[in-house]
Design a protein around this motif. Sequence first.
Motif, PDB file in Angstrom:
ATOM      1  N   TRP A 211       0.872  -1.188   0.000  1.00 11.01           N
ATOM      2  CA  TRP A 211       0.000   0.000   0.000  1.00 11.01           C
ATOM      3  C   TRP A 211       0.898   1.222   0.000  1.00 11.01           C
ATOM      4  CZ3 TRP A 211      -0.192  -3.318   4.416  1.00 11.01           C
ATOM      5  CH2 TRP A 211       0.396  -2.818   5.572  1.00 11.01           C
ATOM      6  N   GLY A 212       0.288   2.401  -0.035  1.00  7.93           N
ATOM      7  CA  GLY A 212       1.054   3.637  -0.113  1.00  7.93           C
ATOM      8  C   GLY A 212       1.329   4.055  -1.548  1.00  7.93           C
ATOM      9  N   SER A 213       2.084   5.118  -1.708  1.00  7.65           N
ATOM     10  CA  SER A 213       2.281   5.744  -3.018  1.00  7.65           C
ATOM     11  C   SER A 213       3.061   4.885  -3.996  1.00  7.65           C
ATOM     12  CB  SER A 213       3.002   7.084  -2.838  1.00  7.65           C
ATOM     13  OG  SER A 213       4.297   6.900  -2.270  1.00  7.65           O
ATOM     14  N   LYS A 214       3.795   3.904  -3.525  1.00  6.87           N
ATOM     15  CA  LYS A 214       4.626   3.070  -4.403  1.00  6.87           C
ATOM     16  C   LYS A 214       3.968   1.737  -4.760  1.00  6.87           C
ATOM     17  CE  LYS A 214       8.209   5.824  -4.685  1.00  6.87           C
ATOM     18  NZ  LYS A 214       8.591   6.430  -5.981  1.00  6.87           N
ATOM     19  N   SER A 215       2.696   1.586  -4.392  1.00  5.28           N
ATOM     20  CA  SER A 215       2.007   0.328  -4.653  1.00  5.28           C
ATOM     21  C   SER A 215       1.019   0.484  -5.808  1.00  5.28           C
ATOM     22  CB  SER A 215       1.293  -0.148  -3.386  1.00  5.28           C
ATOM     23  OG  SER A 215       0.827  -1.474  -3.530  1.00  5.28           O
ATOM     24  N   PHE A 216       0.240  -0.560  -6.076  1.00  2.83           N
ATOM     25  CA  PHE A 216      -0.776  -0.522  -7.129  1.00  2.83           C
ATOM     26  C   PHE A 216      -1.885   0.442  -6.725  1.00  2.83           C
ATOM     27  CE2 PHE A 216      -1.382  -4.230  -4.345  1.00  2.83           C
ATOM     28  CZ  PHE A 216      -2.680  -4.070  -3.894  1.00  2.83           C
ATOM     29  N   ASN A 217      -2.600   0.962  -7.707  1.00  2.00           N
ATOM     30  CA  ASN A 217      -3.647   1.929  -7.393  1.00  2.00           C
ATOM     31  C   ASN A 217      -5.006   1.238  -7.179  1.00  2.00           C
ATOM     32  OD1 ASN A 217      -5.068   1.794  -9.984  1.00  2.00           O
ATOM     33  ND2 ASN A 217      -3.466   3.114 -10.851  1.00  2.00           N
ATOM     34  N   TRP A 218      -6.022   2.044  -6.876  1.00  2.00           N
ATOM     35  CA  TRP A 218      -7.327   1.509  -6.502  1.00  2.00           C
ATOM     36  C   TRP A 218      -8.044   0.827  -7.656  1.00  2.00           C
ATOM     37  CZ3 TRP A 218      -8.962   0.404  -1.898  1.00  2.00           C
ATOM     38  CH2 TRP A 218      -8.514   1.119  -0.785  1.00  2.00           C
ATOM     39  N   GLY A 219      -7.580   0.991  -8.875  1.00  2.00           N
ATOM     40  CA  GLY A 219      -8.203   0.313 -10.003  1.00  2.00           C
ATOM     41  C   GLY A 219      -7.646  -1.067 -10.270  1.00  2.00           C
ATOM     42  N   ALA A 220      -6.562  -1.446  -9.605  1.00  2.00           N
ATOM     43  CA  ALA A 220      -5.910  -2.736  -9.851  1.00  2.00           C
ATOM     44  C   ALA A 220      -6.733  -3.884  -9.275  1.00  2.00           C
ATOM     45  CB  ALA A 220      -4.518  -2.740  -9.234  1.00  2.00           C
ATOM     46  N   GLY A 221      -6.583  -5.054  -9.885  1.00  2.00           N
ATOM     47  CA  GLY A 221      -7.301  -6.227  -9.401  1.00  2.00           C
ATOM     48  C   GLY A 221      -6.971  -6.573  -7.964  1.00  2.00           C
ATOM     49  N   MET A 222      -5.723  -6.360  -7.539  1.00  2.00           N
ATOM     50  CA  MET A 222      -5.329  -6.705  -6.177  1.00  2.00           C
ATOM     51  C   MET A 222      -5.974  -5.810  -5.124  1.00  2.00           C
ATOM     52  SD  MET A 222      -3.502  -9.373  -5.670  1.00  2.00           S
ATOM     53  CE  MET A 222      -2.573 -10.563  -6.644  1.00  2.00           C
ATOM     54  N   ALA A 223      -6.611  -4.722  -5.541  1.00  4.74           N
ATOM     55  CA  ALA A 223      -7.341  -3.887  -4.589  1.00  4.74           C
ATOM     56  C   ALA A 223      -8.688  -4.505  -4.229  1.00  4.74           C
ATOM     57  CB  ALA A 223      -7.548  -2.483  -5.154  1.00  4.74           C
ATOM     58  N   ARG A 224      -9.068  -5.598  -4.919  1.00  2.45           N
ATOM     59  CA  ARG A 224     -10.266  -6.363  -4.574  1.00  2.45           C
ATOM     60  C   ARG A 224      -9.883  -7.423  -3.547  1.00  2.45           C
ATOM     61  NH1 ARG A 224     -12.222  -9.597  -7.928  1.00  2.45           N
ATOM     62  NH2 ARG A 224     -14.359  -9.500  -7.128  1.00  2.45           N
ATOM     63  N   VAL A 225     -10.582  -7.456  -2.442  1.00  7.49           N
ATOM     64  CA  VAL A 225     -10.229  -8.369  -1.362  1.00  7.49           C
ATOM     65  C   VAL A 225     -10.267  -9.822  -1.824  1.00  7.49           C
ATOM     66  CG1 VAL A 225     -10.847  -9.180   0.950  1.00  7.49           C
ATOM     67  CG2 VAL A 225     -10.999  -6.749   0.409  1.00  7.49           C
ATOM     68  N   ALA A 226     -11.266 -10.189  -2.631  1.00  5.75           N
ATOM     69  CA  ALA A 226     -11.388 -11.584  -3.073  1.00  5.75           C
ATOM     70  C   ALA A 226     -10.201 -11.987  -3.945  1.00  5.75           C
ATOM     71  CB  ALA A 226     -12.690 -11.788  -3.836  1.00  5.75           C
ATOM     72  N   THR A 227      -9.757 -11.096  -4.818  1.00  3.48           N
ATOM     73  CA  THR A 227      -8.600 -11.390  -5.670  1.00  3.48           C
ATOM     74  C   THR A 227      -7.345 -11.549  -4.824  1.00  3.48           C
ATOM     75  OG1 THR A 227      -9.580 -10.161  -7.502  1.00  3.48           O
ATOM     76  CG2 THR A 227      -7.211 -10.558  -7.607  1.00  3.48           C
ATOM     77  N   ALA A 228      -7.136 -10.605  -3.914  1.00  5.51           N
ATOM     78  CA  ALA A 228      -5.947 -10.670  -3.063  1.00  5.51           C
ATOM     79  C   ALA A 228      -5.958 -11.917  -2.192  1.00  5.51           C
ATOM     80  CB  ALA A 228      -5.855  -9.414  -2.200  1.00  5.51           C
ATOM     81  N   ALA A 229      -7.128 -12.291  -1.684  1.00  7.68           N
ATOM     82  CA  ALA A 229      -7.213 -13.478  -0.818  1.00  7.68           C
ATOM     83  C   ALA A 229      -6.858 -14.746  -1.582  1.00  7.68           C
ATOM     84  CB  ALA A 229      -8.612 -13.587  -0.224  1.00  7.68           C
ATOM     85  N   GLY A 230      -7.333 -14.881  -2.822  1.00  8.71           N
ATOM     86  CA  GLY A 230      -7.002 -16.052  -3.622  1.00  8.71           C
ATOM     87  C   GLY A 230      -5.527 -16.137  -3.934  1.00  8.71           C
ATOM     88  N   PHE A 231      -4.926 -15.003  -4.251  1.00  9.64           N
ATOM     89  CA  PHE A 231      -3.483 -14.961  -4.510  1.00  9.64           C
ATOM     90  C   PHE A 231      -2.698 -15.336  -3.254  1.00  9.64           C
ATOM     91  CE2 PHE A 231       0.454 -12.478  -4.192  1.00  9.64           C
ATOM     92  CZ  PHE A 231       1.160 -12.963  -5.287  1.00  9.64           C
ATOM     93  N   ILE A 232      -3.057 -14.724  -2.146  1.00 10.91           N
ATOM     94  CA  ILE A 232      -2.326 -14.939  -0.892  1.00 10.91           C
ATOM     95  C   ILE A 232      -2.421 -16.387  -0.442  1.00 10.91           C
ATOM     96  CG2 ILE A 232      -2.358 -14.388   1.577  1.00 10.91           C
ATOM     97  CD1 ILE A 232      -3.223 -11.495   0.686  1.00 10.91           C
ATOM     98  N   LYS A 233      -3.612 -16.970  -0.507  1.00 17.05           N
ATOM     99  CA  LYS A 233      -3.808 -18.335   0.002  1.00 17.05           C
ATOM    100  C   LYS A 233      -2.829 -19.315  -0.638  1.00 17.05           C
ATOM    101  CE  LYS A 233      -5.615 -22.118   1.675  1.00 17.05           C
ATOM    102  NZ  LYS A 233      -5.379 -22.530   3.064  1.00 17.05           N
ATOM    103  N   VAL A 234      -2.682 -19.259  -1.945  1.00 20.83           N
ATOM    104  CA  VAL A 234      -1.864 -20.239  -2.661  1.00 20.83           C
ATOM    105  C   VAL A 234      -0.388 -19.862  -2.683  1.00 20.83           C
ATOM    106  CG1 VAL A 234      -1.489 -21.344  -4.905  1.00 20.83           C
ATOM    107  CG2 VAL A 234      -3.809 -20.944  -4.092  1.00 20.83           C
ATOM    108  N   ASN A 235      -0.078 -18.570  -2.631  1.00 22.91           N
ATOM    109  CA  ASN A 235       1.273 -18.132  -2.958  1.00 22.91           C
ATOM    110  C   ASN A 235       2.058 -17.465  -1.829  1.00 22.91           C
ATOM    111  OD1 ASN A 235       1.200 -18.687  -5.951  1.00 22.91           O
ATOM    112  ND2 ASN A 235      -0.563 -17.324  -5.790  1.00 22.91           N
ATOM    113  N   MET A 236       1.407 -17.124  -0.732  1.00 24.74           N
ATOM    114  CA  MET A 236       2.077 -16.388   0.329  1.00 24.74           C
ATOM    115  C   MET A 236       1.918 -17.098   1.669  1.00 24.74           C
ATOM    116  SD  MET A 236       3.561 -13.714  -0.923  1.00 24.74           S
ATOM    117  CE  MET A 236       3.859 -13.974  -2.675  1.00 24.74           C
ATOM    118  N   PRO A 237       2.883 -16.895   2.589  1.00 30.15           N
ATOM    119  CA  PRO A 237       4.161 -16.206   2.431  1.00 30.15           C
ATOM    120  C   PRO A 237       4.998 -16.835   1.313  1.00 30.15           C
ATOM    121  CG  PRO A 237       3.724 -16.657   4.746  1.00 30.15           C
ATOM    122  CD  PRO A 237       2.712 -17.424   3.961  1.00 30.15           C
ATOM    123  N   PHE A 238       5.843 -16.024   0.722  1.00 34.81           N
ATOM    124  CA  PHE A 238       6.597 -16.479  -0.438  1.00 34.81           C
ATOM    125  C   PHE A 238       7.415 -17.719  -0.078  1.00 34.81           C
ATOM    126  CE2 PHE A 238      10.164 -16.314  -3.469  1.00 34.81           C
ATOM    127  CZ  PHE A 238       9.424 -16.265  -4.645  1.00 34.81           C
TER     128      PHE A 238
END
Length: 299
Positions: A211-238
Amino acid sequence: MRYRTVLLAFGAVVLGACQPRAAAPPAKPAAFSPPDESAIPSGPDGDAIRRGRDLFLATARHAPRYVGNALACGNCHLDAGRKADAAPMWAAWVSYPAFRKKNGRINTMADRIHDCFLYSMNAPAAPAKGPPPLDDPIYRDLQSYFAWLAQGVAVGKPPPGRGYIALAKTTLGHDPARGSAVFANKCAACHGADGHGTPDGAGGYVAPPLWGSKSFNWGAGMARVATAAGFIKVNMPFGAGNSLTDQEAWDVAAFIDSHQRPRDPRQTGSIENARAQFHESGDYYGQTIAGHLLGGGTE
């Protein structure tokens, strides 16, 4: 009596053997394996593939006029766009042209690249103030790389491993307060306690800002909680994907997406109007969190 007992036991065994058994759940289809980098050909085709790979992995270094943050394509499409369930580019390549609800029209792969620069790379804050024009060689090089990765992928149906998983909702829903503890315990070591990432000392980042000025903006897919949750579940922590519970993945996604970030480029009027038009209920754009109205951008 003993004889009758034996007969009854024998009959139970026989009857049990004749009963239909529950079918085993079908095995998950194996994801496609893209070619090894050692197989990149020589000549002009190979040169374009390598330029596309380099753009993908160090986007700001190779396309500095069009990147307005500290992210690279490879931050969300892991293993240089090769990893299944991390939006691999071999699966994306065979999925377009396609209609996208986000902009209400048929999109080509070039359109998708353009929008990734616009939202995920926050191109409005870049020196060029926007994505590369559609005749820029950047598109040809990235598409050359994607097409090379996709050699042998079947066309006509979504390949296994495409995109991110759709993580089932939990009975508790998602909560940024619970997610704060998950972030501190499982994410902050790489992304920083302030979520602003870990610089590599050479102008890039070991782990990107969330988050913050160096991150993706509010239009990016990762700003959607469902998208971020699916990514995080399978891939994070790295390196330790699938180690979080579903609840932890939802909660930490909510925590990340309840922070301020650059404004949505589609917002031309009020935050309220942009929320009604572009942002689903349940996400944090346009909501007031910890006394801050989210969506106004960052300083």
